[in-house]
Design an enzyme around this catalytic site. Structure first.
Site, PDB file in Angstrom:
ATOM      1  CB  SER A  82     -14.290   5.048  45.028  1.00 49.82           C
ATOM      2  OG  SER A  82     -14.389   3.854  45.759  1.00 49.82           O
ATOM      3  NE  ARG A  83     -14.353  12.628  47.959  1.00 52.55           N
ATOM      4  CZ  ARG A  83     -13.502  13.062  48.898  1.00 52.55           C
ATOM      5  NH1 ARG A  83     -13.516  12.523  50.100  1.00 52.55           N
ATOM      6  NH2 ARG A  83     -12.650  14.030  48.632  1.00 52.55           N
ATOM      7  CB  ALA A  84     -18.727   6.198  51.272  1.00 52.37           C
ATOM      8  CB  VAL A  85     -21.436   4.957  46.269  1.00 52.91           C
ATOM      9  CG1 VAL A  85     -22.778   5.217  45.602  1.00 52.91           C
ATOM     10  CG2 VAL A  85     -20.310   5.354  45.338  1.00 52.91           C
TER      11      VAL A  85
ATOM     12  CG  ASP B 155     -22.536  -3.721  41.315  1.00 53.15           C
ATOM     13  OD1 ASP B 155     -22.067  -3.276  40.251  1.00 53.15           O
ATOM     14  OD2 ASP B 155     -21.879  -3.798  42.374  1.00 53.15           O
TER      15      ASP B 155
ATOM     16  CB  SER C 157     -16.907  -0.252  35.993  1.00 55.95           C
ATOM     17  OG  SER C 157     -16.644   0.699  36.951  1.00 55.95           O
TER      18      SER C 157
ATOM     19  CE  LYS D 201     -20.805  -3.638  46.281  1.00 54.93           C
ATOM     20  NZ  LYS D 201     -20.044  -2.730  45.421  1.00 54.93           N
TER      21      LYS D 201
END
Lengths: 492, 492
Positions: free
Chosen positions: B190-193, B252, B260, B284
């Site tokens: 993924s790219r950075a969120v 989250d 997911s 996290k």
């Protein structure tokens, strides 16, 4: 980042700004993030949505909610508002203090929260509940942001039902009795949200209800009471915005309910309040323990806000009165005030009026005031003061001209009249907007009926609506009949 | 009710229609209610918003999301979608079955839910959690609505980190080692969120990453691996829409996270998956028990989906590597592959690669593959296959030209490097959009430093961003120094 602001014609509730995806990436902001927008006249905060179609790179589309913004503006990422952190805190079941709740209430009032955040607030209140102290603070904050009414009287009576019961048009009768007993009762009521009629809808059959604060004061000065629509005086502007987020998921968190009701009573200047908590199958509260807990919260928060508060738990398992829908309920009200009408509505109105008079420490006999015709006179006076016809009679109150009667399919006894289904049928028929639409119940629980006997009549102002309502009526069992000795419902 | 449909240019996500308040009242619908709109080409469902300003009575403004609707249409109230009832059910902590979760996933995919409802879904998952069986069903449903990749290989390796750690660019090194060992590893990232760089952002410094499914297959056919951006192949289209509702409140929920991640792994055709769960202060997951529980959920759901799954819990209390930001992380990656680079990144990459190779039941020595230069060769081959320059060297990877170094204010020992604060500073400097922006850490926890020694250097591509980042850096203690024998932090 420097962007060219352009107005965009979107009727959003929240202060949305649209950014091109490229600019959003450069700014490092995502949908629902906030940005500061520096204009010549100051800094405003926008909530970001992305649209590569509607917005070119270098542009910032500003919705009306933010006012008119034009020309080159400096846009920078803004932290999320403190109230979002507080909603997060509540989701984690931490208690919120007065200041934190106040920030939430103010941000709701100013539409500073996105729908995701509003939804989360309602869910957090629903799932984690509100402590007594949170409910008190919330009520105070909600009252503080609304308009207020003030009265010279030492005793200002008020009444609220948490709703969920069909018909149940107690308020106009109760207000007439209490005002006739010499107690000031400036009653504001709501319109239907999901029901077939609110007190304001029913009263509007008799007279205007969208009174200004001045008109309310004049009516009360002349008659000791009023029967106005609360929405016109904006006593709790935050309420509607929260209800908007509660309705889609049918959430009605108790703490929010108590705070919302009592904030309005406080804003209305009430000193002595009666809260009716209908309880039973199909009502909002289904068991007595929950009703008692809710009553206790109402009482304690009410006292904290400086009000004397009494609660009654009433039978909410079936509609009260015969009519459901504005005109049909208005007929019940006028009948009871005239000395006849449905017995359950009469008894409930007198009983609640007496409890409220006792709560106000006033010696008066509610039943006698009703029987003597004093309540009817007072009702006519209020109707006149609000601009209606004081000579109104039952023959003026004509339900919709399209009607059909639903009959019993078998001999038996009425074992249940379903609030929710009765409400559905009445709404399908056009209530509350079509004021003559709704239904009239011909029987109560316990009545013996024979096959083919009328159970209820559906009224509508348009034939299509009647058909629609009857289609629903025939599919559901709004009035349930059982053979007295039968336990088997259906053989499959 | 018959209304004249007009298009309106609003880039809403959900199928919004705007009604005048009068018509809404007649229809008996409220904001966020649904209506059926019958057109010549069929019936569509719109979500109601009110606007007396933008819509005249008799008109229905239809947003783009619903396609082009024009002319006279029949509008009737519609029931809320079943998925809203299921969200309500989950709020009441009832377990949802496969079909119910599938309806929610499909309605999210089709944008049929309002933001209030989406917010409620995320809150319900967060507050009431998801059972193992719910998580499994959710993962299956999410995988079913996305694109899928299929491979002929019996073993297709994959890796995922749940994130939250600065730098930590393990993936390019691990993929290079595993592919060099002869195991197929078609890695999408993924790219950075909310971070300073995602693996896709870092890899984009070397080569294009927005590969189509065909380009991924070609790269894997040529090299055994790839390092592509997952967003371009749409493996889990529902994910972004849910993340949109999670981000504003920083929610989250574990069940959602597991479903997911694993739905994407399944869609990618992976058979053997390693999940990295960084654990520690500021990560996290902050305690080992939670990490173990999460690992157990990953393993069981993964097995249910037919994958062999291994989890590792790693130290997540501080950034891994020296660089934070795309180019700076790319430097770390190339350095490690070239035989030098930060020791922690090298050790973690080799260790995780070895666990994954073991999981795939492949006998190979990850450390030896890295040391021999085979991994670097494989990395260059992947970069070339994706369209980048295989001859890239450290001197090509130039961070932003504006830089400033933050120094130690006192003698002491580095006791903490804060993931969140390091991330903030790097983002303020412009990362990930400005690829050369970010920061380089000069010390790790445990290092002794003297007053004035460099702690980290901030890089930016624009002077304004550098100033902004340094202002933040000076206010916070991203790298914490303590006198070794001092327990008093500040005397007030």
């Amino acid at each position: 980042m420097r962007l060219a602001a352009v107005d965009i014609d979107i009727g959003t509730r929240s202060p949305t700004v649209l950014l091109n995806g490229t600019d959003a990436a450069t700014l490092g902001v995502h949908p629902l993030d906030r940005v500061h927008i520096e204009t010549d006249s100051g800094t405003v905060v926008g909530i970001v949505e992305l649209s590569d179609e509607l917005v070119a790179p270098g542009e910032l589309a500003v919705t009306r909610r933010l006012g008119h913004v034009e020309g080159s503006v400096e846009v920078t990422p803004a932290p999320r508002p403190a109230s979002v952190e507080f909603i997060r805190k509540k989701l984690d079941d931490d208690e919120l203090d007065a200041e934190e709740l106040d920030r939430i209430v103010r941000d709701v009032r100013e539409d500073r929260l996105s729908d995701v955040e509003l939804g989360a607030y309602v869910c957090a209140m629903y799932l984690n509940g509100a402590s007594l102290s949170e409910t008190m603070h919330l009520a105070e904050s909600m009252a503080a942001v609304g308009e207020t009414l003030t009265w010279d009287d030492e005793v200002v009576a008020d009444k609220h039902s948490i709703g969920g019961v069909g018909g149940n048009r107690v308020t106009p009768i109760l207000v007439s009795i209490v005002a006739a007993a010499g107690v000031t009762i400036p009653k504001t009521s709501s319109r239907a949200v999901t029901s077939a009629a609110g007190t304001a809808d029913t009263m509007e059959v008799f007279c205007p209800v969208a009174l200004s604060a001045d008109e309310i004061r004049a009516t009360v000065a002349a008659t000791g009471g009023c029967l106005a629509w609360g929405g016109a005086v904006n006593l709790s502007p935050v309420d509607d915005k929260i209800i908007r987020a509660e309705t889609p998921l049918s959430l009605d968190p108790h703490g929010q309910l108590v705070a919302s009701v009592l904030s309005k009573k406080r804003s209305a200047g009430s000193t002595h309040v009666l809260v009716d908590i209908p309880c039973g199958e199909g009502a909002k509260v289904t068991n007595l323990n929950d009703a008692r807990e809710l009553a206790s919260d109402f009482r304690r928060v009410g006292e904290h806000l400086g009000m004397t508060l009494d609660c009654v738990v009433t039978d909410g398992s079936a509609p009260i009165g015969r009519g459901v829908g504005p005109v049909l309920e208005a007929r019940d009200v006028l009948s009871v005030l005239s000395g006849s009408g449905p017995g359950d509505l009469r008894r409930k109105s007198v009983r609640l009026a007496q409890v409220l008079l006792d709560c106000c420490d006033v010696t008066a006999d509610a039943a006698a005031i009703l029987e003597s015709g004093e309540a009817l006179d007072r009702f006519r006076a209020i109707v006149a003061a609000q601009g209606g016809d004081p000579e109104v009679s039952l023959s003026d109150l004509v339900p919709g001209r399209f009607e059909r009667t639903v009959t019993a399919r078998d001999d038996g006894v009425v074992t249940h009249v379903d609030n929710g289904l009765v409400n559905d049928v009445a709404r399908r028929a056009g209530a509350p907007r079509a004021t003559g639409a709704g239904l009239e119940l011909h029987h109560r629980v316990g009545d013996a009926v024979g096959r083919g006997d009328p159970l209820y009549t559906v009224y509508a102002e348009a034939e299509g609506r009647l058909d629609e309502a009857v289609t629903v009526a025939e599919r559901v069992e709004a009035v349930r009949i059982r053979a007295p000795d039968e336990t088997l419902i259906e053989r499959l």
